[in-house]
Every structure is written in C-alpha cells, then in structure tokens.
Design a protein around this motif. Structure first.
Motif, mmCIF file in Angstrom:
data_model
loop_
_atom_site.group_PDB
_atom_site.id
_atom_site.type_symbol
_atom_site.label_atom_id
_atom_site.label_comp_id
_atom_site.label_asym_id
_atom_site.label_seq_id
_atom_site.Cartn_x
_atom_site.Cartn_y
_atom_site.Cartn_z
ATOM 1 N N VAL A 137 -3.225 -10.497 -22.475
ATOM 2 C CA VAL A 137 -3.078 -10.790 -21.023
ATOM 3 C C VAL A 137 -3.642 -9.728 -20.228
ATOM 4 O O VAL A 137 -3.120 -8.669 -19.988
ATOM 5 N N TYR A 138 -4.955 -9.786 -19.696
ATOM 6 C CA TYR A 138 -5.731 -8.873 -19.061
ATOM 7 C C TYR A 138 -5.475 -9.139 -17.468
ATOM 8 O O TYR A 138 -5.464 -10.267 -17.098
ATOM 9 N N HIS A 139 -5.411 -8.052 -16.627
ATOM 10 C CA HIS A 139 -5.242 -8.282 -15.061
ATOM 11 C C HIS A 139 -6.605 -7.297 -14.402
ATOM 12 O O HIS A 139 -6.836 -6.183 -15.147
ATOM 13 N N SER A 140 -6.787 -7.692 -13.540
ATOM 14 C CA SER A 140 -7.888 -6.888 -12.613
ATOM 15 C C SER A 140 -7.059 -5.684 -12.033
ATOM 16 O O SER A 140 -5.974 -6.091 -11.560
ATOM 17 N N PRO A 141 -7.348 -4.605 -12.147
ATOM 18 C CA PRO A 141 -6.560 -3.665 -11.602
ATOM 19 C C PRO A 141 -6.398 -3.611 -10.072
ATOM 20 O O PRO A 141 -7.209 -3.956 -9.384
ATOM 21 N N CYS A 142 -5.437 -3.159 -9.584
ATOM 22 C CA CYS A 142 -5.334 -2.944 -8.176
ATOM 23 C C CYS A 142 -4.982 -1.534 -7.890
ATOM 24 O O CYS A 142 -4.036 -0.867 -8.659
ATOM 25 N N PHE A 143 -5.760 -0.991 -6.902
ATOM 26 C CA PHE A 143 -5.279 0.468 -6.519
ATOM 27 C C PHE A 143 -4.618 0.627 -5.190
ATOM 28 O O PHE A 143 -4.825 -0.216 -4.277
ATOM 29 N N LEU A 144 -3.592 1.719 -5.180
ATOM 30 C CA LEU A 144 -2.798 1.768 -3.957
ATOM 31 C C LEU A 144 -3.492 3.311 -3.515
ATOM 32 O O LEU A 144 -3.494 4.137 -4.352
ATOM 33 N N ASP A 145 -3.440 3.349 -2.202
ATOM 34 C CA ASP A 145 -3.809 4.685 -1.570
ATOM 35 C C ASP A 145 -2.481 5.527 -1.380
ATOM 36 O O ASP A 145 -1.522 4.902 -0.651
ATOM 37 N N PHE A 146 -2.313 6.623 -2.164
ATOM 38 C CA PHE A 146 -0.956 7.497 -2.000
ATOM 39 C C PHE A 146 -0.744 7.737 -0.632
ATOM 40 O O PHE A 146 0.494 7.561 -0.256
ATOM 41 N N ASP A 147 -1.894 8.231 -0.104
ATOM 42 C CA ASP A 147 -1.434 8.625 1.195
ATOM 43 C C ASP A 147 -1.372 7.632 2.390
ATOM 44 O O ASP A 147 -0.217 7.820 3.420
ATOM 45 N N SER A 148 -1.756 6.448 2.523
ATOM 46 C CA SER A 148 -1.696 5.698 3.483
ATOM 47 C C SER A 148 -0.574 4.373 2.874
ATOM 48 O O SER A 148 -0.082 3.688 3.752
ATOM 49 N N GLY A 149 -0.468 4.483 1.447
ATOM 50 C CA GLY A 149 0.478 3.363 1.054
ATOM 51 C C GLY A 149 -0.300 2.096 0.905
ATOM 52 O O GLY A 149 0.399 0.976 0.665
ATOM 53 N N LYS A 150 -1.550 1.814 1.473
ATOM 54 C CA LYS A 150 -2.199 0.659 1.548
ATOM 55 C C LYS A 150 -3.065 0.254 0.172
ATOM 56 O O LYS A 150 -3.335 1.300 -0.738
ATOM 57 N N ILE A 151 -3.142 -0.956 -0.208
ATOM 58 C CA ILE A 151 -4.137 -1.417 -1.088
ATOM 59 C C ILE A 151 -5.463 -1.182 -0.938
ATOM 60 O O ILE A 151 -6.017 -1.266 0.046
ATOM 61 N N THR A 152 -6.228 -0.704 -1.958
ATOM 62 C CA THR A 152 -7.468 -0.413 -1.753
ATOM 63 C C THR A 152 -8.536 -1.030 -2.908
ATOM 64 O O THR A 152 -7.894 -1.226 -4.158
ATOM 65 N N GLY A 153 -9.695 -1.083 -2.590
ATOM 66 C CA GLY A 153 -10.663 -1.931 -3.811
ATOM 67 C C GLY A 153 -11.058 -0.656 -4.946
ATOM 68 O O GLY A 153 -11.127 0.568 -4.620
ATOM 69 N N PRO B 273 1.575 -5.791 -14.011
ATOM 70 C CA PRO B 273 2.279 -4.730 -14.768
ATOM 71 C C PRO B 273 1.820 -3.285 -14.651
ATOM 72 O O PRO B 273 2.501 -2.388 -15.188
ATOM 73 N N PHE B 274 0.864 -3.013 -13.928
ATOM 74 C CA PHE B 274 0.204 -1.814 -13.809
ATOM 75 C C PHE B 274 -0.455 -1.432 -12.299
ATOM 76 O O PHE B 274 -1.118 -2.686 -11.894
ATOM 77 N N VAL B 275 -0.442 -0.338 -11.949
ATOM 78 C CA VAL B 275 -1.406 -0.228 -10.516
ATOM 79 C C VAL B 275 -2.069 0.987 -10.896
ATOM 80 O O VAL B 275 -1.441 2.100 -11.366
ATOM 81 N N GLY B 276 -3.175 1.347 -10.243
ATOM 82 C CA GLY B 276 -3.722 2.538 -10.073
ATOM 83 C C GLY B 276 -3.266 3.414 -8.793
ATOM 84 O O GLY B 276 -3.280 2.388 -7.619
ATOM 85 N N VAL B 277 -3.476 4.499 -8.805
ATOM 86 C CA VAL B 277 -3.038 5.229 -7.675
ATOM 87 C C VAL B 277 -4.205 6.236 -7.411
ATOM 88 O O VAL B 277 -4.605 7.002 -8.203
ATOM 89 N N VAL B 278 -4.602 6.430 -5.991
ATOM 90 C CA VAL B 278 -5.804 7.404 -5.649
ATOM 91 C C VAL B 278 -4.940 8.100 -4.729
ATOM 92 O O VAL B 278 -4.245 7.907 -4.024
#
Ligand SMILES: Cc1cc2nc3c(=O)[nH]c(=O)nc-3n(C[C@H](O)[C@H](O)[C@H](O)COP(=O)(O)OP(=O)(O)OC[C@H]3O[C@@H](n4cnc5c(N)ncnc54)[C@H](O)[C@@H]3O)c2cc1C
Length: 358
Positions: free
Chosen positions: A78-94, A232-237
């Motif tokens: 099962v594949y998902h489109s990754p979602c990225f979180l901005d570590f500094d603002s806590g917001k989801i980013t593209g 099941p996973f998130v990217g962090v920037v």
C-alpha cells in the motif's frame, strides 16, 4: 543438456535478484549462493529483539511505487503520497516546496552535491511522473516479507562463506578462494560478484567509492502512535536531523539521512531525536522510551560527480567469466533496493549471454 553452475557471491538484494533472473533466463542452471555472514539480505535485514520483544529492521526502507523490480521481489504494497511537516512551524507543507529534502532522502546526499546526470537518470528511470511520489515504508520484517521469499530461486545456499580471492589465468577466473575452502571453476561455470563496493574492491580491480551514512532509531512506545492524516510515515523539514518518521504498531522509527555529522554517542542522539519527535507531535517529552540506534557509516554511495565518474557502466569485470552486481554498479542510479535488483537482473542477463555463446 549442458549443466551450468552459477556461483553468486553475496546474498544481498543484488545477489538474490541475480539468482531469480538466472533461474528465469536459464532454468537448468545450478544456482549456488555464497554469503559471508549467517543470514541473507545484506543491508536489508531484520532480527527479533529479545529485550524489546519485537521484530526490528536494522534499517527502515522506503520504496517508490514506480520501482518495478522492487515490486517483483516484494509484491504489491500500500503506497501513500508523503506528507511533509515543517519542524519549525509545525505546519504541513508540500513536497514540491521541499525538493532539497526529497533529494536528500532519495540520494542520501546533500542536494547541492548531487550529480546532475544522476538526477536526470533517476527522474527518468526510477521516478516516472505518472507514479510520482507514492511511497511505501518497510514495516519491521524485511527478512520475512522481502528476503525469505527469494530463497526459492537458489539451489544451494552457503552461509559463513567469505570470498577472499579469485585466482585467474589469462583473464579468466579459475578458482574461488573462501576462508575455509576453494572451488575450482569449470568451463561451464560463471560467477556473479554481488558484493558491496568496499568488499568488492578487496577482490576485484575496481575503485573504492565514497559513501554516506544513515542512522535509524527505533523507539518502542507504550501505545500506538498516529501521525498526521493517519499516515504510516511523514517527512520532516527544517531545523532537525529527523527526516522521516514511520510507525508500525508500537514501534516508531526515525531515519536520519547523510548522517555523517551525527556520530555522537547513541544515547545522546536518541534523547535529542526523541525530543524533536515529541515537538513534531505536539506532545511533551516526558521520558525516552526503550530504543535501538543503528548507525550505517556506509549505507549508500555519495551521489556526487566524482563518484559517478568512477562507477561501472556495465556488469563486466576484468575476468570474462565474472560479472558484477550490487547497488554501486549502476552508474547513475542512487543506491536502493530497486537499483540493487536491477543490477542483479543485468548481471544475470550478461552471464547467461556469455554461457549461450559457448
Ligand atoms: C540504513 C539504510 C537505509 C536505507 N534506506 C533505503 C530506502 O529507504 N530505500 C531503498 O530502496 N534503499 C535503501 N537503502 C539502500 C539499500 O539497502 C541497498 O541499496 C541495497 O540493500 C543494496 O543491496 P546489495 O545487494 O547491492 O548490497 P548489500 O546489501 O550490501 O549485500 C552485499 C552482501 O555481500 C556480502 N558479502 C560482503 N563481502 C563478502 C565476501 N567477501 N564474500 C561473501 N559475501 C560477502 C554481505 O554480507 C552482504 O550480504 C538503505 C540502506 C541502509 C544501510
């Protein structure tokens, strides 16, 4: 019908893929696999952690939906489109606002160092746009889900067989010398050398390449943790070494790419990283749960121009009956399960062509 022996050295994904394709291209071949350690899988391995009472992968693996060879080995996931979180603002980013982070994750190399040729080749071969971005993360048992299903393609497996040298005469390998035994090759035998670069260059005349580290930390949490959008996973920037967080049951795993600068002691690292994970999740970091830290100083190749120039362009070695496989042998492609599998397929193809000409 003539019987051929195929001796595959190295039981990582490249060696296992070579075995699969040798059997496919030449079902009559006797495929023997020699592995230095006591398990197959190489960098894709798992173990049962008796203290934590849970299966863990030494390294967390992400594969792209577009990776067709990986899919053949691993089956549909099962594949998902990754979602990225901005570590500094806590917001989801593209994802497209985070090209350097995506680049770092795919190449394990800082974005400004990545070879342009490698970027181009990867975009066309491993990351076609019609499947862009969909990702699957391994979920604590690479051994059972990825490695063990490949055993069916190997006729004989020899563990604890470390190849020490290849003896040759007039450009042709004659003998494989292992620590405790030697095998004399006959006219109808071929060898596929599917070692990692460091071990391959101890045996064959090939350049030693630069590598880049990855660190994985697994935390065993008391309850199942959920990530944003129930993914099941998130990217962090942003300003943190944490790059990916993935969860599977009660295990939360963190991946730190190009981790050469993170070789502080494991306990300090685990504590600092847990603090960042808690900040990302918006909870307070009360205590650090039981954890395991795995450091791989030579996880993958550094994908800079110098390395790219030195990498092989094909599966040929200096001996006409020895063929190369391994993630490092695929010229422009980043080291990955897909690349290792492709290299095994290529080596099997060339080895079988060599045998058919005889
Ligand atoms: C921490 C980490 C994270 C990663 N993340 C990802 C990811 O998210 N996605 C992805 O696609 N890829 C990822 N990779 C890369 C991927 O794991 C590798 O590219 C792939 O597994 C390489 O397979 P291989 O068969 O080429 O090499 P290896 O797995 O290194 O296999 C080589 C085998 O040869 C054996 N060997 C060595 N010397 C000898 C000898 N002298 N005689 C006999 N046997 C020998 C070794 O024991 C080993 O089993 C990651 C790697 C690491 C370490």
């Amino acid at each position: 019908m003539q019987k051929y022996n195929v001796y595959i050295i190295g039981g990582g994904i490249a060696g296992l893929s070579a075995a699969r394709y040798c059997k496919k291209f030449y079902p009559a071949a006797r495929v023997c696999l020699f592995e230095a350690s006591n398990r197959l899988g190489g960098r894709c391995g798992s173990y049962f952690d008796k203290q934590l009472n849970v299966w863990l992968d030494y390294s967390v693996h992400a594969v792209l939906k577009a990776n067709s060879e990986a899919k053949k080995l691993w089956g549909n996931k099962v594949y998902h489109s990754p979602c990225f979180l901005d570590f500094d603002s806590g917001k989801i980013t593209g994802a497209f606002k985070n090209i350097p982070s995506v680049g770092l994750a795919m190449f394990n190399t800082p974005f400004d160092l990545i070879s342009k040729d490698a970027l181009k080749a990867t975009l066309f071969q491993l990351f076609p746009f019609w499947n862009a971005g969909k990702v699957f993360f391994s979920q604590n048992n690479l051994q059972q889900t990825l490695v063990s299903p490949q055993f069916q393609y190997v006729d004989e497996i020899y563990y604890n067989h470390k190849l020490c040298a290849i003896e040759a005469k007039i450009g042709k390998a004659q003998k494989l010398v292992f620590q405790h035994r030697a095998i004399t090759l006959s006219e109808n035998d071929v060898v596929i050398c599917a070692l990692d670069n460091l071990n391959a260059c101890k045996i064959l005349d090939i350049p030693k390449l630069k590598h880049s580290a990855i660190i994985n930390i697994h935390y065993l949490t008391s309850t199942e943790i959920t990530l944003p959008r129930q993914l099941p996973f998130v990217g962090v920037v942003g300003n943190t070494p944490v790059q990916w967080i993935s969860v599977h049951g009660n295990v939360l795993s963190v991946t730190i790419s190009h981790a050469d600068i993170c070789f502080s002691d494991s306990e300090t690292l685990a504590r600092d990283v847990w603090r960042d994970v808690c900040k990302i999740r918006g909870v307070c970091a009360a205590f650090v749960p039981p954890h395991r830290v795995f450091k791989f100083p030579r996880a993958t190749l550094l994908m800079d121009d110098d390395n790219i120039m030195l990498r092989p362009h094909n599966a040929l070695s200096s001996f006409k009956n020895v063929f190369l496989a391994g993630d490092w042998t695929m010229h422009y492609l980043p080291c990955s399960i897909e690349t290792a599998a492709l290299s095994g397929k290529r080596a099997a193809k060339v080895a079988m062509q060599y045998l058919k000409k005889k």
